[in-house]
Write an enzyme that holds these catalytic residues in place. Sequence first.
Site, PDB file in Angstrom:
ATOM      1  N   TYR A  71      22.536 119.729 110.397  1.00 33.16           N
ATOM      2  CA  TYR A  71      21.501 118.757 110.763  1.00 33.16           C
ATOM      3  C   TYR A  71      20.261 118.933 109.890  1.00 33.16           C
ATOM      4  O   TYR A  71      19.643 117.968 109.440  1.00 33.16           O
ATOM      5  CB  TYR A  71      21.129 118.895 112.243  1.00 33.16           C
ATOM      6  CG  TYR A  71      20.242 117.757 112.694  1.00 33.16           C
ATOM      7  CD1 TYR A  71      20.795 116.599 113.222  1.00 33.16           C
ATOM      8  CD2 TYR A  71      18.857 117.832 112.571  1.00 33.16           C
ATOM      9  CE1 TYR A  71      19.995 115.538 113.604  1.00 33.16           C
ATOM     10  CE2 TYR A  71      18.050 116.773 112.944  1.00 33.16           C
ATOM     11  CZ  TYR A  71      18.613 115.621 113.465  1.00 33.16           C
ATOM     12  OH  TYR A  71      17.823 114.575 113.836  1.00 33.16           O
ATOM     13  N   PHE A 123      12.126  91.798  94.580  1.00 35.87           N
ATOM     14  CA  PHE A 123      13.422  91.507  95.188  1.00 35.87           C
ATOM     15  C   PHE A 123      13.131  91.045  96.618  1.00 35.87           C
ATOM     16  O   PHE A 123      12.116  91.419  97.200  1.00 35.87           O
ATOM     17  CB  PHE A 123      14.316  92.755  95.161  1.00 35.87           C
ATOM     18  CG  PHE A 123      15.647  92.477  95.806  1.00 35.87           C
ATOM     19  CD1 PHE A 123      16.558  91.634  95.203  1.00 35.87           C
ATOM     20  CD2 PHE A 123      15.980  93.034  97.043  1.00 35.87           C
ATOM     21  CE1 PHE A 123      17.769  91.340  95.812  1.00 35.87           C
ATOM     22  CE2 PHE A 123      17.195  92.750  97.653  1.00 35.87           C
ATOM     23  CZ  PHE A 123      18.091  91.890  97.045  1.00 35.87           C
ATOM     24  N   ASP A 124      14.048  90.261  97.195  1.00 35.20           N
ATOM     25  CA  ASP A 124      13.798  89.638  98.518  1.00 35.20           C
ATOM     26  C   ASP A 124      13.360  90.629  99.596  1.00 35.20           C
ATOM     27  O   ASP A 124      12.440  90.350 100.357  1.00 35.20           O
ATOM     28  CB  ASP A 124      15.033  88.950  99.103  1.00 35.20           C
ATOM     29  CG  ASP A 124      15.938  88.320  98.086  1.00 35.20           C
ATOM     30  OD1 ASP A 124      15.699  88.498  96.884  1.00 35.20           O
ATOM     31  OD2 ASP A 124      16.882  87.662  98.518  1.00 35.20           O
ATOM     32  N   ASP A 214      10.390 100.064  91.691  1.00 40.15           N
ATOM     33  CA  ASP A 214      11.583  99.667  92.442  1.00 40.15           C
ATOM     34  C   ASP A 214      12.746  99.941  91.489  1.00 40.15           C
ATOM     35  O   ASP A 214      13.010  99.186  90.558  1.00 40.15           O
ATOM     36  CB  ASP A 214      11.485  98.189  92.836  1.00 40.15           C
ATOM     37  CG  ASP A 214      12.719  97.709  93.597  1.00 40.15           C
ATOM     38  OD1 ASP A 214      13.710  98.467  93.674  1.00 40.15           O
ATOM     39  OD2 ASP A 214      12.710  96.573  94.096  1.00 40.15           O
ATOM     40  N   ALA A 216      16.174 100.425  91.479  1.00 38.16           N
ATOM     41  CA  ALA A 216      17.610 100.254  91.727  1.00 38.16           C
ATOM     42  C   ALA A 216      18.449 100.354  90.450  1.00 38.16           C
ATOM     43  O   ALA A 216      19.508 100.971  90.433  1.00 38.16           O
ATOM     44  CB  ALA A 216      17.868  98.907  92.410  1.00 38.16           C
ATOM     45  N   LYS A 257      23.342 100.862  93.431  1.00 45.35           N
ATOM     46  CA  LYS A 257      23.555 100.227  92.125  1.00 45.35           C
ATOM     47  C   LYS A 257      23.817 101.314  91.093  1.00 45.35           C
ATOM     48  O   LYS A 257      24.907 101.863  91.025  1.00 45.35           O
ATOM     49  CB  LYS A 257      22.340  99.373  91.749  1.00 45.35           C
ATOM     50  CG  LYS A 257      22.229  98.071  92.524  1.00 45.35           C
ATOM     51  CD  LYS A 257      21.510  98.202  93.826  1.00 45.35           C
ATOM     52  CE  LYS A 257      21.153  96.873  94.439  1.00 45.35           C
ATOM     53  NZ  LYS A 257      20.681  97.016  95.820  1.00 45.35           N
ATOM     54  N   HIS A 449      19.781  82.119 103.773  1.00 51.69           N
ATOM     55  CA  HIS A 449      20.960  81.911 102.923  1.00 51.69           C
ATOM     56  C   HIS A 449      22.183  82.719 103.371  1.00 51.69           C
ATOM     57  O   HIS A 449      23.307  82.366 103.077  1.00 51.69           O
ATOM     58  CB  HIS A 449      20.641  82.186 101.447  1.00 51.69           C
ATOM     59  CG  HIS A 449      20.430  83.616 101.114  1.00 51.69           C
ATOM     60  ND1 HIS A 449      19.300  84.309 101.472  1.00 51.69           N
ATOM     61  CD2 HIS A 449      21.218  84.492 100.471  1.00 51.69           C
ATOM     62  CE1 HIS A 449      19.417  85.546 101.050  1.00 51.69           C
ATOM     63  NE2 HIS A 449      20.566  85.693 100.448  1.00 51.69           N
TER      64      HIS A 449
HETATM   65  N1  F0G Z   1      15.345  96.354  95.080  1.00 48.15           N
HETATM   66  C1  F0G Z   1      16.150  95.676  94.229  1.00 48.15           C
HETATM   67  C2  F0G Z   1      15.688  95.388  92.842  1.00 48.15           C
HETATM   68  C3  F0G Z   1      17.416  95.239  94.672  1.00 48.15           C
HETATM   69  O1  F0G Z   1      18.190  94.560  93.824  1.00 48.15           O
HETATM   70  C4  F0G Z   1      17.828  95.540  95.985  1.00 48.15           C
HETATM   71  C5  F0G Z   1      19.128  95.097  96.488  1.00 48.15           C
HETATM   72  C6  F0G Z   1      16.951  96.246  96.823  1.00 48.15           C
HETATM   73  C7  F0G Z   1      15.722  96.648  96.329  1.00 48.15           C
HETATM   74  C8  F0G Z   1      17.300  96.583  98.253  1.00 48.15           C
HETATM   75  O2  F0G Z   1      18.227  97.596  98.288  1.00 48.15           O
HETATM   76  O3  F0G Z   1      20.230  96.555  99.371  1.00 48.15           O
HETATM   77  O4  F0G Z   1      19.976  99.040  99.173  1.00 48.15           O
HETATM   78  O5  F0G Z   1      18.566  97.785 100.748  1.00 48.15           O
HETATM   79  N2  F0G Z   1      19.825  94.240  95.879  1.00 48.15           N
HETATM   80  C9  F0G Z   1      21.159  93.769  96.233  1.00 48.15           C
HETATM   81  C10 F0G Z   1      21.547  92.628  95.332  1.00 48.15           C
HETATM   82  C11 F0G Z   1      21.409  93.532  97.674  1.00 48.15           C
HETATM   83  O6  F0G Z   1      22.596  92.009  95.611  1.00 48.15           O
HETATM   84  O7  F0G Z   1      20.870  92.368  94.355  1.00 48.15           O
HETATM   85  P1  F0G Z   1      19.302  97.753  99.468  1.00 48.15           P
END
Ligand code: F0G
Length: 458
Positions: A71, A123-124, A214, A216, A257, A449
């Site tokens: 843990y 990113f969204d 950010d 990824a 990623k 979406h």
């Molecule tokens: N930042 C970026 C640039 C991303 O592309 C994503 C996720 C996230 C943050 C969020 O990360 O999904 O691990 O919570 N992108 C995916 C996509 C979902 O399809 O581009 P997460």
Amino acid sequence: MRYMPEPFKIKMVEPIRMTTREEREGFIRDAYYNAFALSADNVYIDLQTDSGTGAMSDAQWSSMMRGDESYSGGRSYYRLLEAGKEIFGYDYIQPVHQGRAAEKVLFPLLVTPGQYVISNMFFDTTRAHVGLAGGRAIDCVCPEGLDSGAYYDFKGNMDVPRLEALIAEHGAENVAAIVMTITNNSVGGQPVSMANMRETARVAREHGIVVVIDAARYAENAYFIKEREPEFADATPLEITREMFSYGDVFTMSAKKDALVNMGGLLAVREDAELTEAIKTRVISFEGYLTYGGLSGRDLEALTTGLYEGLDHDYLRYRVGQMQYLADRLTAYGIPFQNPVGGHAVFVDAGKMLPHIPYDQFPGQALVVELYLEAGIRTCDIGSYLMDRDPETGAQLRAPFEFTRLAVPRRVYTQAHLDVVADALAAVQERAASVKGYQITWEPKVLRHFTSHLKPVD
Ligand code: F0G
């Protein structure tokens, strides 16, 4: 046009099934023309996302056997810590279950309601977490990034003069943070140059504003810097990564990623003891104890191994080479896309390919449906369909572009699969004039979406 040979051989396979066009017509109708509602069993080639969909290596699978499931204080956590410090040079490395978990923990600590957060493009989920923290998100990508036809080496760059103007307009005290997304997913997986990261950090430090990376797709960004910025031609992706991260103060990372795992994320702080303490408190509430952060010990092992594998030069050359191959095939067919191609995806310019479909009938989504009908390929819209409505007026917002994203999972598909994709796009292009737009028949209030219902416009 050359396909870069895979620097691996295949030890395990997962069958995929080709369906008939007639079957697919039924499946997509039953899914209300929303590809998220399709059963993955009815998808032949899945290019919906490159997130969590990659293939792990034998080294990653075998490292999972060493996972320490204690843990607290597990061995696997300390291994991850060492790797994180070596690769990124940050003092504090926190595992979390995915990227948006890091965002959820971090942004309320940085943002006071009403403040601005400026990014080369959010990113969204990052945009959503800035909003949930009461902040106002502003996109500030360089103008080249918005012109899909024009070649530019670093279309993901921050527009630094505009950033300075925005800081002057709103006052540095009202800018909570600057977010640098590498690579810049929303404009097509486009890289950010080291020069631009330096410039952005200089402006941020001048004004005492925090820089959040950010991260990824950090490794793909490092590879592009090596290829395109002469100063770094002889540097390793790891050396480049070290320097990139030196221009940030904090980073959030979806490890699904470039870190080559199916689930995982990181939140790291370069040197800020106060912020680190605040993060710890929130992590324990939302993700779990600090040394596992929402992941099991075996996941931490796969992540640590993946962080290094993702930076392997031969792997990155193959990875980006695969994308370039697909882009070259599309060029030969005259199919418009965000040029040059990015690191994780080809963003087809559906607005140009289907010019008769207006933005509020979603050309990007129309192409998603056509690619599925044509060859069982699943992709996603990055255009006006992805945008939610104006929260005040309810009006349909217009995206700066109408893209269909072909995101390629890592180490999963072969050259022949990519040929199927290119040929399917060419077939759709031939009958483009007969492709119909879509209208929404049901939608939720936010992030529509994923779950909306659609139907073709007569
Ligand atoms: N930042 C970026 C640039 C991303 O592309 C994503 C996720 C996230 C943050 C969020 O990360 O999904 O691990 O919570 N992108 C995916 C996509 C979902 O399809 O581009 P997460």
